[in-house]
Design a protein around this motif. Structure first.
Motif, short mmCIF file in Angstrom:
data_model
loop_
_atom_site.label_atom_id
_atom_site.label_comp_id
_atom_site.label_asym_id
_atom_site.label_seq_id
_atom_site.Cartn_x
_atom_site.Cartn_y
_atom_site.Cartn_z
N VAL A 98 -50.89 30.18 -13.36
CA VAL A 98 -50.53 30.80 -12.08
C VAL A 98 -50.40 29.76 -10.97
O VAL A 98 -50.24 30.12 -9.80
N GLY A 99 -50.50 28.49 -11.30
CA GLY A 99 -50.23 27.43 -10.35
C GLY A 99 -51.43 27.03 -9.53
O GLY A 99 -52.49 27.67 -9.58
N PRO A 100 -51.29 25.96 -8.70
CA PRO A 100 -52.39 25.52 -7.85
C PRO A 100 -52.79 26.61 -6.87
O PRO A 100 -51.98 27.43 -6.45
N ALA A 101 -54.04 26.59 -6.48
CA ALA A 101 -54.52 27.60 -5.53
C ALA A 101 -53.87 27.43 -4.17
O ALA A 101 -53.68 28.39 -3.44
N ALA A 102 -53.52 26.23 -3.78
CA ALA A 102 -52.89 25.96 -2.49
C ALA A 102 -51.96 24.77 -2.64
O ALA A 102 -52.19 23.89 -3.45
N PRO A 103 -50.85 24.73 -1.84
CA PRO A 103 -49.95 23.58 -1.93
C PRO A 103 -50.64 22.32 -1.43
O PRO A 103 -51.51 22.37 -0.55
N HIS A 104 -50.22 21.15 -1.95
CA HIS A 104 -50.80 19.86 -1.58
C HIS A 104 -49.67 19.00 -1.01
O HIS A 104 -49.05 18.20 -1.72
N ALA A 105 -49.42 19.22 0.28
CA ALA A 105 -48.33 18.47 0.92
C ALA A 105 -48.61 16.99 0.88
O ALA A 105 -49.74 16.53 1.12
N TRP A 140 -59.38 19.12 -12.93
CA TRP A 140 -60.61 19.21 -12.13
C TRP A 140 -61.04 17.83 -11.63
O TRP A 140 -61.42 17.66 -10.47
N VAL A 141 -60.96 16.82 -12.49
CA VAL A 141 -61.33 15.46 -12.08
C VAL A 141 -60.39 14.96 -10.99
O VAL A 141 -60.82 14.32 -10.01
N TRP A 142 -59.10 15.24 -11.10
CA TRP A 142 -58.14 14.81 -10.10
C TRP A 142 -58.48 15.45 -8.75
O TRP A 142 -58.51 14.78 -7.71
N LEU A 143 -58.72 16.75 -8.76
CA LEU A 143 -59.01 17.44 -7.51
C LEU A 143 -60.30 16.94 -6.86
O LEU A 143 -60.38 16.77 -5.63
N VAL A 144 -61.32 16.71 -7.65
CA VAL A 144 -62.60 16.25 -7.09
C VAL A 144 -62.53 14.80 -6.68
O VAL A 144 -63.00 14.40 -5.59
N GLY A 145 -61.91 13.95 -7.51
CA GLY A 145 -61.91 12.51 -7.24
C GLY A 145 -60.90 12.06 -6.22
O GLY A 145 -61.17 11.14 -5.44
N VAL A 146 -59.73 12.68 -6.19
CA VAL A 146 -58.67 12.23 -5.28
C VAL A 146 -58.64 13.06 -4.01
O VAL A 146 -58.57 12.52 -2.89
N VAL A 199 -66.76 21.06 -5.86
CA VAL A 199 -66.74 21.23 -7.32
C VAL A 199 -66.25 22.62 -7.71
O VAL A 199 -65.39 22.76 -8.59
N SER A 200 -66.77 23.65 -7.04
CA SER A 200 -66.39 25.02 -7.41
C SER A 200 -64.94 25.31 -7.07
O SER A 200 -64.21 25.95 -7.85
N THR A 201 -64.48 24.82 -5.90
CA THR A 201 -63.08 25.04 -5.52
C THR A 201 -62.14 24.32 -6.47
O THR A 201 -61.09 24.86 -6.88
N ALA A 202 -62.53 23.10 -6.85
CA ALA A 202 -61.70 22.33 -7.79
C ALA A 202 -61.62 23.04 -9.14
O ALA A 202 -60.55 23.08 -9.77
N PHE A 203 -62.72 23.62 -9.58
CA PHE A 203 -62.71 24.33 -10.85
C PHE A 203 -61.79 25.55 -10.78
O PHE A 203 -61.05 25.84 -11.72
N LEU A 204 -61.81 26.28 -9.65
CA LEU A 204 -60.96 27.44 -9.49
C LEU A 204 -59.48 27.05 -9.57
O LEU A 204 -58.69 27.69 -10.26
N GLU A 205 -59.12 25.98 -8.85
CA GLU A 205 -57.71 25.56 -8.87
C GLU A 205 -57.31 25.05 -10.25
O GLU A 205 -56.19 25.33 -10.72
N ALA A 206 -58.20 24.32 -10.92
CA ALA A 206 -57.88 23.82 -12.26
C ALA A 206 -57.72 24.99 -13.24
O ALA A 206 -56.83 24.98 -14.10
N ALA A 207 -58.57 26.00 -13.09
CA ALA A 207 -58.46 27.17 -13.96
C ALA A 207 -57.15 27.90 -13.73
O ALA A 207 -56.54 28.42 -14.67
N ARG A 208 -56.69 27.94 -12.47
CA ARG A 208 -55.42 28.60 -12.19
C ARG A 208 -54.26 27.83 -12.81
O ARG A 208 -53.28 28.42 -13.26
N VAL A 209 -54.38 26.51 -12.81
CA VAL A 209 -53.34 25.70 -13.48
C VAL A 209 -53.31 26.02 -14.98
O VAL A 209 -52.25 26.22 -15.58
N VAL A 210 -54.51 26.06 -15.60
CA VAL A 210 -54.57 26.34 -17.03
C VAL A 210 -54.08 27.75 -17.33
O VAL A 210 -53.41 28.00 -18.34
#
Length: 474
Positions: free
Chosen positions: A228-235, A203-209, A214-225
């Protein structure tokens, strides 16, 4: 015994008619009480395991009191009811450990005094554990009270732990929140902290970098935990994709640990907490070995005084484990004479260790092991059944020893002679060489009991089977 009053009469001595006493039971306590009553001049009819006919014969002699001092509550209840059925006026003193049974006896039977040896001795044991200058400490509902020697008498004073002791106890509780003792708690905590760490770092990586909301970052972090992987690819950010993939794999292991810990706690006894009041304190505590009636009452008394406590019990099916858990007392299933166990429980940082099991040779072994781990630790031992305690004390400074049967016999005999003493005793304080009974209006009065348990009427051993067979015959 107490000195004569101002009229030159010893209030505990027999006077007039109906001074005989009846003692029921073949326990050590029964023999000690019988010997004590005989020593102060009361004729005693001592019955090891009487049937109904024996009780009728004994009560026909119009005794002044009856002491039912058997080894189990059901037998004590049966005898008390039988005595009251035969005679509705005689005073009955009966040893009962279960508080519910004691309360019912008090309500149902007139002039019946239930006595619990565990309750009698607990304040004395607690005082020895927490205060080197006190003979007993207890909470009377209005604050803690200590009994201390002052010149040639005993006085009651307000008690409070020192600031240093309170600070050590607080730090010990706080440290215990982060140091789980048993394996299932460690698995649960490791798994939980691992999953939370992966979630927070992602979550810190997604928000800071990536400057995600905040809510989107939490969703993607929860999917990692959740794996089921990141919510979207990060080219253009291969490092994050590699790290998130590794995090998903690591989280699988953490999830397994968390699941194992939860399963163990759901199906295990759950005697020690991971967080909260039932964690193991790490300093300023008292270790109580043996969770029988005496150990449980001692733990309860110490908790009322605000002293952290840890119980040690070797029998996983011990009946008091459930009660200890409901009281919020942390209990470790282990052998108290195991030095490694004592070291893990922080014996070197504890206030004291109390060895209060029902087998006194085991208490000796615990005391020896405790001195081996922490030579300066204060050790308190329960005695009363085995002469080995007295013999060993002359060879090794084991600790402070109190005789539960001598103390109980003092209180029982004081109760039986209460009418002549002026008032029923409120409590008893056990000293090293003499017990002191608290009589209303007179304070703590010395009440010696014969050292031996040979009353000349009943020999020891085999009481429980004899009592049960007699009850069946009755």
């Amino acid at each position: 015994m107490d000195e004569a009053d101002e009229n030159g009469v010893n209030p505990a001595a027999p006077a007039g008619r109906d001074t005989g006493m009846v003692v029921i039971g073949a326990t050590t306590l029964a023999r000690r009480a019988c010997a004590s009553l005989g020593e102060i001049g009361h004729p005693v009819d001592h019955l090891a395991a009487p049937d109904d006919q024996d009780l009728r014969r004994a009560l026909a002699a119009r005794p002044a009191g009856i002491a039912v001092l058997v080894g189990d509550d059901l037998s004590a209840l049966r005898y008390a009811l039988a005595v009251r059925h035969v005679c509705d006026s005689v005073r009955i003193v009966v040893t009962v450990f279960d508080r519910t049974v004691a309360e019912q006896l008090r309500l149902l039977l007139r002039d019946c005094v239930p006595v619990s040896p565990a309750d009698l001795l607990a304040p004395t044991l607690a005082g020895l554990c927490v205060d080197p200058d006190a003979l007993a400490v207890w909470d009377d509902g209005h604050g803690a009270v200590a009994v201390r020697p002052q010149e040639d008498r005993l006085v009651e004073t307000a008690w409070r732990a020192s600031a240093a002791a309170r600070r050590r106890a607080l730090l010990g509780r706080l440290r215990g929140q982060l140091q789980p003792h048993d394996a299932d708690a460690r698995l649960l905590l490791i798994g939980l902290l691992g999953i939370v760490s992966v979630l927070v770092l992602d979550w810190v990586w997604l928000v800071g970098v990536f400057h995600k909301p905040v809510s989107t970052a939490f969703l993607e972090a929860a999917r990692v935990v959740a794996g089921v992987g990141p919510a979207a690819p990060h080219a253009g950010h291969p490092v994050y994709e590699v790290v998130s993939g590794a995090a998903m794999l690591v989280t699988v292991g953490f999830t397994a640990l968390l699941t194992a810990g939860i399963v163990d706690r759901l199906f295990g006894p759950r005697l020690v907490g991971v967080l909260g009041p039932r964690v193991l304190p790490r300093s300023g505590h008292v270790i109580v070995v043996g969770l029988g009636q005496v150990g449980l009452r001692l733990c309860q008394t110490l908790r009322q005084l605000g002293v952290p406590v840890v119980g040690v019990e070797r029998e996983p099916t011990a009946p008091n484990l459930r009660l200890a858990r409901s009281m919020g007392i942390p209990v470790v299933l282990a052998h108290g004479e195991d030095r490694e166990v004592l070291a893990r429980l922080g014996l070197g940082r504890a206030r004291a260790l109390a060895a209060v099991g029902s087998h006194e040779l085991d208490n000796i072994a615990v005391a020896v092991a405790a001195h081996g781990v922490a030579p300066d630790i204060r050790v308190v031992l329960r005695a009363g059944e085995d002469e080995a305690i007295a013999e060993t004390r002359s060879l090794l400074p084991l600790g402070l020893t109190r005789d539960i049967n001598r103390t109980s016999a003092a209180f029982v005999t004081a109760q039986l002679t209460a009418e002549r003493a002026g008032a029923a005793p409120r409590r008893v304080v056990a000293g090293a060489d003499c017990d002191h009974v608290d009589l209303p209006g007179r304070g703590l009065v010395g009440w010696p009991v014969p050292a031996g348990d040979d009353c000349g009427h009943v020999s020891g051993g085999g009481e429980r089977d004899t009592v049960r067979s007699a009850l069946g015959a009755g």
